[in-house]
Design a protein around this motif. Structure first.
Motif: not given
Length: 302
Positions: A127-130, A135-137, A185-187, A193-194
């Motif tokens: 997903s582009p949002l994911i 990348l932001s995190s 952790l988010v990263t 997941k992917y």
């Protein structure tokens, strides 16, 4: 005709020499100060008569609104800190152990095989949002590390007094490692997941291991090292303030405290804890740099 011209030249030379040799007239400083004070007073009277007021701009209004919001949140947090539940959870070591166990369990669950076949891997749609969140995190995580380690810390240490530097670091250290552990952790979660375990190779496995170590290190520093470091900073600065030291910039001069066994013991403990935090921070930076190298091989800018 020639005589007159020579006379004119002599007279002009005399005037020029007088101008060159004449000493410049010094300004009357007292008179200038008096005139400036009078002008300032006249301007104040004019502003008062016209009932003029300084109108706050957009930036000032935004800052005031933000300050009001922070004060409200601080009051709410203060009430929460007075509760018995907060003291049990955050002022004892057992909750820190529980959080660490939960963190290890989360990493184990997200890396546990979820099925699939290495020969026929599932097609995963990203997903582009994911991708943006991932990348932001990572970007914020790496940026915080570089800024805190090489810009903020060194700039403050060499430009403000040691006690002022300690007061700033006392506030920033817990927040720095809290935010970084969350971002790592988010990263890690999005990356795993992917990249399910059945499609792992040595390169992906190394990335997962590096991000896991980074997250656990930052969490351990936040739970076990940052609180005693803050307490040692408070005690150490209080002793130094009583002895009249600690205001030097960019250097350490304990003065007469070097002969105090109690202070020397506190300072040695502080140095050990601070060194452990610094080494842990450098290790986490090595992990994020490794992942940055991995991303640079995957992203094309042309």
């Amino acid at each position: 005709m020639c005589a007159r011209s020579l006379a004119d030249i002599d007279s002009s030379n005399t005037e020029t020499n007088d101008l060159i040799n004449r000493k410049p007239k010094r300004p009357n400083v007292k008179l200038l100060k008096k005139n400036f004070a009078q002008c300032t007073e006249d301007m104040c009277v004019e502003v008062k008569n016209k009932d003029m007021k300084i109108q706050p701009d957009l930036l000032a209004i935004t800052v005031m609104k933000y300050r009001k919001m922070v004060n409200t949140l601080t009051k709410i947090m203060g009430r929460f800190e007075e509760m018995k539940t907060y003291r049990v959870v955050f002022e004892m070591t057992q909750p820190a152990h529980l959080v660490t166990i939960l963190a290890v369990s989360v990493i184990a669950m997200i890396t546990y095989p979820q099925g699939g076949d290495a020969a026929n891997p599932d097609v995963i749609k990203i997903s582009p949002l994911i991708s943006l969140i991932y990348l932001s995190s990572f970007m914020m995580h790496f940026g915080f590390q570089v800024w805190m380690t090489f810009v903020s810390g060194l700039s403050l240490y060499f430009n403000v007094s040691r006690h002022t530097f300690g007061e700033v670091q006392k506030v920033l250290f817990p927040r720095y490692f809290s935010v970084n552990s969350f971002l790592s952790l988010v990263t890690l979660v999005i990356f795993v997941k992917y990249h399910p375990i059945h499609v792992w190779n040595s390169c992906i496995g190394l990335q997962v291991m590096a991000m896991s170590v980074c997250f656990l290190l930052e969490l351990v520093i936040r739970l076990y090292l940052a609180p005693p470091l803050v307490q040692l900073t408070v005690v150490k600065n209080a002793i130094e303030a009583e002895a009249g030291v600690g205001m030097e910039v960019g250097k350490y001069k304990p003065g007469s405290l070097v002969k105090c066994p109690h202070y020397v013991k506190i300072h040695c403990t502080f140095r050990r804890v601070h060194m452990a935090v610094a080494i842990g921070n450098l290790l986490t930076m090595a992990c994020t740099t490794l992942h940055l190298h991995y991303l640079s091989q995957k992203i094309s800018i042309v």
